[in-house]
Design a protein around this motif. Structure first.
Motif, PDB file in Angstrom:
ATOM      1  N   ASN A  53      26.522   1.231  13.375  1.00 43.70           N
ATOM      2  CA  ASN A  53      26.115   2.010  12.308  1.00 43.70           C
ATOM      3  C   ASN A  53      24.596   1.792  11.567  1.00 43.70           C
ATOM      4  O   ASN A  53      24.364   2.348  10.696  1.00 43.70           O
ATOM      5  N   SER A  54      24.181   0.633  12.093  1.00 42.66           N
ATOM      6  CA  SER A  54      23.168   0.182  11.540  1.00 42.66           C
ATOM      7  C   SER A  54      21.927   1.014  12.292  1.00 42.66           C
ATOM      8  O   SER A  54      21.859   1.846  13.198  1.00 42.66           O
ATOM      9  N   PRO A  55      20.730   0.618  11.657  1.00 46.78           N
ATOM     10  CA  PRO A  55      19.515   1.585  11.863  1.00 46.78           C
ATOM     11  C   PRO A  55      19.343   1.491  13.428  1.00 46.78           C
ATOM     12  O   PRO A  55      18.908   2.230  14.038  1.00 46.78           O
ATOM     13  N   LEU A  56      19.497   0.125  14.081  1.00 45.08           N
ATOM     14  CA  LEU A  56      19.422  -0.238  15.429  1.00 45.08           C
ATOM     15  C   LEU A  56      20.473   0.620  16.369  1.00 45.08           C
ATOM     16  O   LEU A  56      19.884   1.315  17.403  1.00 45.08           O
ATOM     17  N   GLY A  71      13.104  -2.402   7.974  1.00 48.03           N
ATOM     18  CA  GLY A  71      14.498  -2.490   7.871  1.00 48.03           C
ATOM     19  C   GLY A  71      15.139  -1.813   9.298  1.00 48.03           C
ATOM     20  O   GLY A  71      16.516  -1.893   9.442  1.00 48.03           O
ATOM     21  N   LEU A  72      14.485  -1.882  10.278  1.00 47.50           N
ATOM     22  CA  LEU A  72      14.963  -1.285  11.562  1.00 47.50           C
ATOM     23  C   LEU A  72      15.942  -2.608  12.293  1.00 47.50           C
ATOM     24  O   LEU A  72      16.851  -2.370  12.681  1.00 47.50           O
ATOM     25  N   TRP A  73      15.429  -3.789  12.076  1.00 45.16           N
ATOM     26  CA  TRP A  73      16.016  -4.964  12.754  1.00 45.16           C
ATOM     27  C   TRP A  73      17.033  -5.278  12.345  1.00 45.16           C
ATOM     28  O   TRP A  73      17.554  -6.425  12.810  1.00 45.16           O
ATOM     29  N   SER A  74      17.514  -4.922  11.052  1.00 46.60           N
ATOM     30  CA  SER A  74      18.659  -5.548  10.512  1.00 46.60           C
ATOM     31  C   SER A  74      20.203  -4.789  11.197  1.00 46.60           C
ATOM     32  O   SER A  74      20.240  -3.647  10.904  1.00 46.60           O
ATOM     33  N   ALA A  75      20.889  -5.487  12.105  1.00 47.21           N
ATOM     34  CA  ALA A  75      21.785  -5.059  12.744  1.00 47.21           C
ATOM     35  C   ALA A  75      23.331  -4.946  12.039  1.00 47.21           C
ATOM     36  O   ALA A  75      24.041  -4.471  12.547  1.00 47.21           O
ATOM     37  N   VAL A  76      22.879  -5.643  11.095  1.00 49.89           N
ATOM     38  CA  VAL A  76      24.407  -5.688  10.140  1.00 49.89           C
ATOM     39  C   VAL A  76      24.417  -4.647   8.866  1.00 49.89           C
ATOM     40  O   VAL A  76      25.642  -4.327   8.625  1.00 49.89           O
ATOM     41  N   GLN A  77      23.254  -4.510   8.553  1.00 50.59           N
ATOM     42  CA  GLN A  77      23.325  -3.517   7.318  1.00 50.59           C
ATOM     43  C   GLN A  77      23.387  -2.057   7.882  1.00 50.59           C
ATOM     44  O   GLN A  77      22.846  -1.722   8.904  1.00 50.59           O
ATOM     45  N   PRO A  78      24.163  -1.258   7.224  1.00 50.98           N
ATOM     46  CA  PRO A  78      24.442   0.178   7.626  1.00 50.98           C
ATOM     47  C   PRO A  78      22.914   0.827   7.581  1.00 50.98           C
ATOM     48  O   PRO A  78      22.121   0.466   6.755  1.00 50.98           O
ATOM     49  N   LEU A  79      22.674   1.867   8.370  1.00 48.97           N
ATOM     50  CA  LEU A  79      21.516   2.589   8.163  1.00 48.97           C
ATOM     51  C   LEU A  79      21.561   3.425   6.563  1.00 48.97           C
ATOM     52  O   LEU A  79      20.356   3.629   6.260  1.00 48.97           O
ATOM     53  N   ALA A  95      14.069   3.802   8.067  1.00 52.30           N
ATOM     54  CA  ALA A  95      14.102   2.578   8.349  1.00 52.30           C
ATOM     55  C   ALA A  95      13.191   2.043   9.679  1.00 52.30           C
ATOM     56  O   ALA A  95      12.769   1.107   9.718  1.00 52.30           O
ATOM     57  N   HIS A 135      21.787   3.711  15.446  1.00 58.33           N
ATOM     58  CA  HIS A 135      21.426   5.001  15.351  1.00 58.33           C
ATOM     59  C   HIS A 135      20.227   5.283  16.039  1.00 58.33           C
ATOM     60  O   HIS A 135      20.356   6.190  16.632  1.00 58.33           O
ATOM     61  N   ILE A 164       9.133   3.467  16.374  1.00 59.97           N
ATOM     62  CA  ILE A 164      10.247   2.657  16.778  1.00 59.97           C
ATOM     63  C   ILE A 164       9.857   2.318  18.067  1.00 59.97           C
ATOM     64  O   ILE A 164       9.895   3.094  18.903  1.00 59.97           O
ATOM     65  N   ARG A 182      29.747  -2.122  13.346  1.00 61.81           N
ATOM     66  CA  ARG A 182      28.905  -2.101  12.294  1.00 61.81           C
ATOM     67  C   ARG A 182      27.355  -1.846  12.883  1.00 61.81           C
ATOM     68  O   ARG A 182      26.361  -1.443  12.391  1.00 61.81           O
ATOM     69  N   TYR A 183      27.214  -2.807  14.247  1.00 60.16           N
ATOM     70  CA  TYR A 183      25.960  -2.562  14.798  1.00 60.16           C
ATOM     71  C   TYR A 183      25.753  -1.227  14.988  1.00 60.16           C
ATOM     72  O   TYR A 183      24.242  -0.701  14.737  1.00 60.16           O
ATOM     73  N   ILE A 192      17.855  -4.577  23.281  1.00 60.67           N
ATOM     74  CA  ILE A 192      18.975  -5.047  22.367  1.00 60.67           C
ATOM     75  C   ILE A 192      20.102  -4.798  22.764  1.00 60.67           C
ATOM     76  O   ILE A 192      21.333  -5.425  23.015  1.00 60.67           O
TER      77      ILE A 192
END
Ligand SMILES: Nc1ncnc2c1ncn2[C@@H]1O[C@H](COP(=O)(O)OP(=O)(O)OP(=O)(O)O)[C@@H](O)[C@H]1O
Ligand SMILES: [Mg+2]
Lengths: 307, 248
Positions: A174-177, B110-118, B106, A179, A196, A171-172, A204
Motif C-alpha cells: 500500500n506504500s508508495p514503493l 517520500g517514495l522510500w517510506s515503505a510503511v506509510q501508505p501512498l 511521491a 504502488h 523513480i 502495508r508495503y 527492493i
C-alpha cells in the motif's frame, strides 16, 4: 467485515490440529509454502514471474542447518539469521535479475535456481549431497523442548507470523514503493519520467520476496527436520507460482489461502487416489477459467465489482 | 537576454535514413511559452525524446542550465526539474486516477517510506487540487483505463504538473481533448504555469491555440526549423501558411 472473516479463519486453523493432530504438520508446511508463494506474488505485482523462488526457500533452510551445526541453537535467532541469509542471496541474484523482463526474467530465475540446486546436490562435503542436512530441534527462549512440543510451538509461531508478516506485506504493497511496483507492470516509461528508479523499486521487491521465501524455507526445514536439494528443485518453484496464481495475485491472504487449499487437497487426494496431478491440474484450470482473480477473488468480490 | 533554461545544439538524428532532426538548434528562456508546430512526422516528438534523454542524438548536445544532459537518463533529467506530458498519454492504467497523481507526488518526496501508505491526507489534497485544475475532479476514483481519451490526456498533463517542474514539455496537450474543453484547459494550464513560474514548450496542431497562447513559435519541417518568431509574424509568413498551417 473482512477482518472478522480473516480472524475467524485464523482461529479455525489454530483449532484444527486440536481436532485432528495429523493436520498440524500439513498446516505448518502449508503456511511455510504460503510465505514463499507470497514472495512470488509480490513480484507478480510487477508482472514478473519467478520460476526460481524455491532457491531462496532452500537457501534459508540450509542456512538453518549450517547455523545449527555451528552452534546457534535458538529458534528466534535461527529464523532471523536464516531469513537474512535468504534476503542476502536475493540481493545478490536480484541485482542482476531485475534488469530482465517477461520470459527472460522467468527463465533466468529458473536457470539460477537450477545452478543452485546442482550445487546443493553435488557439493557433498558441504551440503551432504542428495541426503541433505539434518535440522535439529532448537531451544525456544532457552527452553529445550521435546520434538512434539517443539512442532506445536513451530505451528503456532508460524500462524502468528503469518498474520504479522501478512499485515506488514500488506502495508508495503500500500506504500508508495508498493504502488510503484505495480506501476512497473503498467508503465515503466512513465515511472522513469517521474524520476523513480525502476531498478531500485524492483530490487527492493526482489529482496522482500526472497526473504519471504526464505522464511517459508526455514519453517519447512524445522517442520520436516531435514533440508534436501529437492527444496530448490524447479518443480518446487513451479509449485509456488501455482499457489500464487491459485490464490490470486491481488491480495496477501491469497497466497496463504492457495497454499492451504493445495496442501489440504493434496493430503486428501493422496489417501483416495494417486491422480494427484490430475486433480491439481483440474483445479488450476477451473480457477484460471472461472475465477481469474484466484480463490481469493471469491472472498474479495466486493472490492472487485466496486471498480 | 537571459541564460536559456534548455538549449539544444545542432542535433542530428535519423531513423533508417529519414532525418528526424537535421542540425536542430533551439533555446528556451525563462518564462517562455514556446510552441512548436509542423506537419506530421517532421520530428517534433523526436525533439522531446532527445531533450528528455529517451533517445540519444547521433551528434549534438542538450544543455539544461548550461549543463550537458545529452547522455542522462529520463529519470535523471526528470529529477532536474523537467517534466513531460506525452502525445499518447503514459498512465498507470490499472490504477486509479488519484493513485496516478499521488505516485507522481511521491516520486519527488517520500517514495522510500515503505510503511506509510501512498495515500496521505496531504498528498490526496494536493492531487485533488491538480485534478481540479485540469477538470478531472469527478474522475478521481476511476481506474485510469476507463477514462475517455481526452481525459487521459488531461491526467497525463496533471501528472507532469505534479512533479513541480521548472520546465514542462507538452506534446500536443489539446489533441484528443474536445473542442469545447480545449480553451478552458489552456486557460487553466496557463494560469498554473504563470502562478508556479513554469517555463513550457508545447507541440501543437491547433493553430488557434498557438495564436492565442504561445509567446514564440518554432515551425518545424522535415527535421528542421523553417521559421521562428511571434505567432502573428509566423502566421503571416507565406511559406509557413502553405507548408504547415494549411496542412495542419
Ligand atoms: N523510435 C523510432 N524508430 C524509427 N523511426 C522513428 C522513431 N521515432 C520517430 N521515428 C520517425 O521519425 C520521424 C519523426 O517522427 P516524430 O514522431 O518525431 O514526428 P512528429 O513531428 O512528432 O509527428 P506527429 O505530428 O505525427 O506527432 C517520423 O518519420 C517517424 O516515423
Ligand atoms: Mg509527435
Amino acid at each position: 467485515m473482512p477482518t472478522i472473516i480473516a480472524a475467524a479463519a485464523v482461529l479455525v486453523i489454530a483449532l484444527l490440529p486440536v481436532a485432528a493432530p495429523w493436520l498440524q504438520f500439513v498446516l505448518t508446511l502449508a503456511i511455510a509454502k504460503g510465505f514463499a508463494a507470497l514472495g512470488v506474488a509480490v513480484l507478480l505485482r510487477a508482472g514478473l514471474i519467478s520460476i526460481g523462488h524455491a532457491m531462496f526457500f532452500a537457501a534459508s533452510a540450509y542456512a538453518v542447518a549450517f547455523l545449527a551445526r555451528a552452534g546457534v541453537n535458538d529458534l528466534g535467532l535461527l529464523l532471523i539469521l536464516s531469513v537474512l541469509g535468504g534476503a542476502l542471496v536475493g540481493a545478490v541474484a536480484g541485482s542482476f535479475l531485475v534488469r530482465y523482463r517477461a520470459i527472460f526474467f522467468a527463465m533466468l530465475n529458473l536457470a539460477v535456481s537450477m545452478v543452485f540446486y546442482a550445487l546443493c546436490a553435488k557439493l557433498y562435503g558441504v551440503t551432504g549431497g542428495t541426503d541433505g542436512k539434518p535440522v535439529p530441534v532448537p531451544a525456544v527462549f532457552g527452553v529445550v523442548l521435546g520434538e512434539p512440543a517443539f512442532k506445536s510451538v513451530l505451528f503456532y509461531l508460524s500462524l502468528g507470523l503469518m498474520v504479522l508478516v501478512g499485515l506488514a506485506v500488506q502495508r508495503y504493497l500500500n506504500s508508495p514503493l508498493g504502488h510503484a511496483l505495480s506501476a512497473v507492470h503498467t508503465n515503466e516509461i512513465r515511472l522513469e519520467y517521474l524520476g523513480i528508479p525502476v531498478w531500485a523499486v524492483l530490487l527492493i521487491a526482489y529482496v522482500v520476496s526472497a526473504a519471504l521465501a526464505g522464511l517459508g524455507g526455514a519453517i519447512a526445514g524445522f517442520a520436516i527436520g531435514r533440508v534436501v536439494p529437492d527444496f530448490a528443485f524447479w518443480t518446487a518453484s513451479g509449485h509456488l507460482v501455482l499457489i500464487a496464481v491459485l490464490g490470486g495475485i491481488g491480495g496477501v491472504p491469497g497466497a496463504f489461502i492457495g497454499a492451504l487449499f493445495l496442501e489440504l487437497l493434496h493430503s486428501a487426494a493422496v489417501t483416495v487416489t494417486d491422480s494427484w496431478n490430475l486433480i491439481v491440474g483440474m483445479a488450476l484450470i477451473i480457477v484460471i477459467m472461472f475465477m481469474p482473480k484466484g480463490i481469493y477473488g471469491l472472498f474479495a468480490r466486493k472490492e472487485a465489482t466496486g471498480l | 537576454m537571459t541564460h536559456p533554461i534548455l538549449e539544444a545544439r545542432s542535433l542530428h538524428v535519423s531513423f533508417n535514413g529519414v532525418k528526424a532532426a537535421d542540425d536542430v538548434s533551439i533555446a528556451i528562456h525563462d518564462g517562455e511559452f514556446l510552441a512548436i508546430i509542423g506537419p506530421n512526422g517532421s520530428g517534433k516528438t523526436t525533439l522531446l525524446n532527445i531533450c528528455t534523454g529517451y533517445i540519444r542524438p547521433r551528434s549534438g548536445n542538450v544543455l539544461l542550465d548550461g549543463h550537458d544532459i545529452t547522455r542522462l537518463s529520463p529519470r535523471a533529467i526528470a529529477r532536474r526539474g523537467v517534466a513531460r506530458a506525452f502525445q499518447i498519454p503514459q498512465l498507470f492504467s490499472a490504477q486509479r486516477v488519484i493513485d496516478n497523481m499521488m505516485l507522481a507526488l511521491a516520486g519527488t518526496d517520500g517514495l522510500w517510506s515503505a510503511v506509510q501508505p501512498l495515500e496521505t491526507a496531504r498528498r490526496r489534497d494536493e492531487a485533488r487540487a491538480l485534478l481540479d485544475l485540469v477538470g478531472l475532479a469527478d474522475d478521481a476514483d476511476r481506474i485510469s483505463s476507463t477514462l475517455p481519451e481526452g481525459h487521459r490526456k488531461l491526467l497525463d498533463i496533471a501528472v507532469a504538473l505534479a512533479l513541480k517542474p521548472r520546465l514542462l514539455l507538452l506534446d500536443e496537450p489539446t489533441s484528443g481533448v474536445s473542442a469545447l474543453e480545449r480553451f478552458p484547459l489552456m486557460e487553466a494550464l496557463m494560469a498554473a504555469l504563470r502562478q508556479r513560474r513554469i517555463t513550457a514548450l508545447f507541440v501543437e496542431h491547433d493553430m488557434d491555440v498557438v495564436a492565442r497562447y504561445a509567446s514564440r513559435v518554432l515551425v518545424w519541417n522535415a527535421g528542421n526549423i523553417m521559421a521562428e518568431g511571434r505567432p502573428d509574424e509566423v502566421f503571416s509568413n507565406a511559406q509557413v501558411r502553405q507548408r504547415v498551417v494549411g496542412v495542419a
